[in-house]
Design an enzyme around this catalytic site. Structure first.
Site, mmCIF file in Angstrom:
data_model
loop_
_atom_site.group_PDB
_atom_site.id
_atom_site.type_symbol
_atom_site.label_atom_id
_atom_site.label_comp_id
_atom_site.label_asym_id
_atom_site.label_seq_id
_atom_site.Cartn_x
_atom_site.Cartn_y
_atom_site.Cartn_z
ATOM 1 N N LYS A 139 -5.877 -33.139 -0.954
ATOM 2 C CA LYS A 139 -5.158 -34.370 -0.597
ATOM 3 C C LYS A 139 -5.710 -35.585 -1.315
ATOM 4 C CE LYS A 139 -7.402 -34.748 4.023
ATOM 5 N NZ LYS A 139 -8.170 -33.623 4.195
ATOM 6 N N LYS A 174 -18.342 -32.703 -4.538
ATOM 7 C CA LYS A 174 -18.122 -34.080 -4.087
ATOM 8 C C LYS A 174 -19.109 -35.044 -4.734
ATOM 9 C CE LYS A 174 -15.101 -33.444 -0.341
ATOM 10 N NZ LYS A 174 -14.520 -33.822 0.924
ATOM 11 N N LYS A 185 -7.924 -25.897 -6.401
ATOM 12 C CA LYS A 185 -7.410 -25.977 -5.035
ATOM 13 C C LYS A 185 -6.536 -27.208 -4.846
ATOM 14 C CE LYS A 185 -10.015 -27.995 -1.557
ATOM 15 N NZ LYS A 185 -10.303 -28.280 -0.159
HETATM 16 P P1 ATP Z 1 -10.243 -33.194 0.423
HETATM 17 O O1 ATP Z 1 -9.100 -32.575 -0.302
HETATM 18 O O2 ATP Z 1 -10.058 -34.644 0.693
HETATM 19 O O3 ATP Z 1 -11.578 -32.822 -0.138
HETATM 20 P P2 ATP Z 1 -9.821 -31.155 2.304
HETATM 21 O O4 ATP Z 1 -8.342 -31.197 2.563
HETATM 22 O O5 ATP Z 1 -10.368 -30.106 1.439
HETATM 23 O O6 ATP Z 1 -10.261 -32.586 1.861
HETATM 24 P P3 ATP Z 1 -10.301 -31.064 5.175
HETATM 25 O O7 ATP Z 1 -9.296 -32.084 5.514
HETATM 26 O O8 ATP Z 1 -11.526 -31.211 5.943
HETATM 27 O O9 ATP Z 1 -10.674 -31.034 3.638
HETATM 28 O O10 ATP Z 1 -9.694 -29.607 5.383
HETATM 29 C C1 ATP Z 1 -9.152 -29.217 6.580
HETATM 30 C C2 ATP Z 1 -8.822 -27.750 6.589
HETATM 31 O O11 ATP Z 1 -7.862 -27.441 5.585
HETATM 32 C C3 ATP Z 1 -10.010 -26.831 6.322
HETATM 33 O O12 ATP Z 1 -9.952 -25.715 7.184
HETATM 34 C C4 ATP Z 1 -9.826 -26.409 4.893
HETATM 35 O O13 ATP Z 1 -10.411 -25.178 4.630
HETATM 36 C C5 ATP Z 1 -8.311 -26.350 4.797
HETATM 37 N N1 ATP Z 1 -7.853 -26.529 3.424
HETATM 38 C C6 ATP Z 1 -8.069 -27.604 2.619
HETATM 39 N N2 ATP Z 1 -7.470 -27.440 1.426
HETATM 40 C C7 ATP Z 1 -6.848 -26.236 1.467
HETATM 41 C C8 ATP Z 1 -6.043 -25.487 0.529
HETATM 42 N N3 ATP Z 1 -5.759 -25.961 -0.687
HETATM 43 N N4 ATP Z 1 -5.572 -24.274 0.900
HETATM 44 C C9 ATP Z 1 -5.832 -23.781 2.124
HETATM 45 N N5 ATP Z 1 -6.584 -24.436 3.064
HETATM 46 C C10 ATP Z 1 -7.090 -25.638 2.742
#
Ligand code: ATP
Ligand code: LTN
Length: 340
Positions: A199, A114, A196
Site C-alpha cells: 500500500k 524498511k 509484493k
Molecule cells: P506496507 O505495504 O505499508 O509495508 P503492509 O501492507 O505490508 O504495509 P500491514 O498493513 O501490517 O503491512 O499488513 C497487514 C496484513 O496484510 C499482514 O497480515 C500482511 O501479511 C498482509 N499482507 C500485506 N501485503 C500483502 C500482500 N501483498 N499479499 C498478501 N498479504 C499481504
C-alpha cells in the site's frame, strides 16, 4: 461449554489497504472469526515506526476500523480494538526486550527492507517492531495468528520468545501457530509482479486499493504488466499472468484449472477485464459500506472503547503473571488513570 481457542491478528493503520491486505489478512479473519474467540487489533503503535503525515494516523485508524466492520468482522462476537488503548502491549514489549538479542532483530527481512526504504528514519522502533508484535500475540495466550506470508519470520520470533520465556521463568505463554492461507498469501504488484503488492508503493498503478472504484480497478488491471506470449496459464516464468490468475480465483472462488480452462484461447485484454470485474464486484459494496460506517465516528469510538476494555481484561491477566514471574513487586491496586 468448552471455551473457544484464541485467534489474534492485527493490521497497521498506515494507509488505505490493498487487495493484498484483504486477501492475505482480512478475508481470512472473517472466515475464521466464529471458530475462535477472535481478537483483531489496529496496530497503531507499529505504524509510528514510519513517519506519519499530520493527522494521518487518526484518519487511517478510523478508516481501518470501518473497513474491518464493512468486511464483516463482528464487534460483539470478536474483540476489535486499537493497540495503543491497551497499555499492556507496550509493557510486555519491555519485558520481552530483555530476552531478545539485537542480532535476531537486525537480520529480519522487513527491518532490512524498511531501513532501505526509510533511510532518513532508521529508528529503534523499526528494529523492535517484531518484539511489539510478539507482545501483541503472547498477551492473549493466542493459539492461531492469521497473517500474510511476509509476516512468517516475525511469527517465528514470537514463538521463539514464548519458548525462551517459558524455559527461563516457567510455563507462562502459549506458543502460537501461524495461519497462512494456501492461495493469495502473497499478492504481487501489478507493475512489478516479482515484488509484493504494497500500500505504500509510490506507483498507484502497482496496487488496487480497497478505495478504488470500478472504473479505476478496471483501468489498473488493463495496465497490469504481463508478457507477450498470450497464454493464460499459471507458470513460474509468467509472474504477471500467474498473479492475475491468483487474484481472479481468490475473488471468484474458482480453481486455477477452472480459470485456465475458462480463458483458454482468449486474449489478455478479455482476461484482464474479467479480473477487474470480479475484483470490483466484491470491493465495491465493501467500499460503500465502509464509507457509510465511517460517517459515524461516535459509533466507531464506542466499538473501539468496548473492544479495548474487553482486550485489557485478558491482557492484564497475562501481564500480571509475567511481572510476577520476572520478580517485580506485585501491584496491589488498580490505579484510575485520568483520561481527560
Ligand atoms: P506496507 O505495504 O505499508 O509495508 P503492509 O501492507 O505490508 O504495509 P500491514 O498493513 O501490517 O503491512 O499488513 C497487514 C496484513 O496484510 C499482514 O497480515 C500482511 O501479511 C498482509 N499482507 C500485506 N501485503 C500483502 C500482500 N501483498 N499479499 C498478501 N498479504 C499481504
Ligand atoms: N506486523 C504485522 C501487523 C501486526 C500483527 C500483529 C499481525 C502487528 N501485530 C500481531 C499479527 C499479529 C503486519 O502485517 N505488518
Amino acid at each position: 461449554m468448552e471455551e473457544k481457542k484464541i485467534l489474534f491478528s492485527a493490521i497497521q493503520p498506515s494507509g488505505i489497504l490493498t487487495i493484498g491486505n484483504y486477501l492475505g489478512a482480512i478475508k481470512n479473519f472473517k472466515k475464521l472469526q466464529s471458530d475462535y474467540q477472535s481478537i483483531f487489533a489496529l496496530a497503531d503503535l507499529h505504524t509510528l515506526t514510519v513517519k506519519q503525515e499530520q493527522g494521518a494516523l487518526k484518519r487511517n485508524t478510523y478508516e481501518l476500523t470501518a473497513l474491518y466492520l464493512a468486511c464483516g468482522l463482528d464487534p460483539e462476537q470478536s474483540i476489535l480494538f486499537a493497540q495503543s488503548h491497551v497499555p499492556a502491549h507496550a509493557e510486555l514489549t519491555w519485558i520481552l526486550n530483555t530476552i531478545t538479542y539485537p542480532g535476531e532483530l537486525s537480520r529480519m527481512t522487513q527491518f532490512k527492507d524498511k531501513s532501505l526504504k526509510h533511510e532518513d528514519n532508521i529508528n529503534m522502533g523499526l528494529m523492535d517492531y517484531p518484539v511489539l508484535m510478539a507482545a501483541d500475540i503472547l498477551l492473549y495466550q493466542t493459539e492461531l495468528v492469521p497473517i500474510g506470508a511476509d509476516q512468517k519470520q516475525h511469527l517465528e520470533l514470537s514463538r521463539d520468545l514464548a519458548i525462551r520465556f517459558n524455559n527461563r521463568f516457567g510455563e507462562t505463554f502459549k506458543v502460537p501457530e501461524g495461519y497462512i492461507a494456501k492461495s493469495a498469501a502473497r499478492v504481487m504488484s501489478l507493475a512489478e509482479p516479482e515484488r509484493k503488492m504494497s500500500k505504500s508503493d509510490a506507483n498507484v498503478n502497482a496496487f488496487i486499493s480497497m478505495d478504488d472504484d470500478t472504473d479505476t480497478i478496471i483501468r489498473k488491471f488493463k495496465r497490469a504488466v504481463t508478457d507477450s506470449d498470450n497464454k493464460i496459464i499459471y507458470a513460474d516464468e509468467k509472474p504477471g499472468i500467474s498473479n492475475l490468475l491468483t487474484i481472479y480465483t481468490a475473488f471468484t472462488g474458482k480453481t486455477i484449472e477452472e480459470a485456465e480452462k475458462e480463458f483458454d484461447g482468449k486474449g489478455y485484454g478479455d482476461f484482464k477485464l474479467k479480473v477487474g470485474e470480479a475484483v470490483a464486484s466484491v470491493i465495491d459494496p465493501i467500499r460503500q459500506e465502509k464509507n457509510k460506517i465511517l460517517a459515524d465516528k461516535d459509533y466507531l469510538d464506542t466499538v473501539l472503547a468496548n473492544g479495548a476494555e474487553r482486550a485489557a481484561r485478558i491482557a492484564y491477566r497475562t501481564l500480571n503473571k509475567v511481572y510476577k514471574k520476572v520478580g517485580l513487586l506485585p501491584r496491589k491496586r488498580g490505579y484510575n488513570v485520568r483520561l481527560r
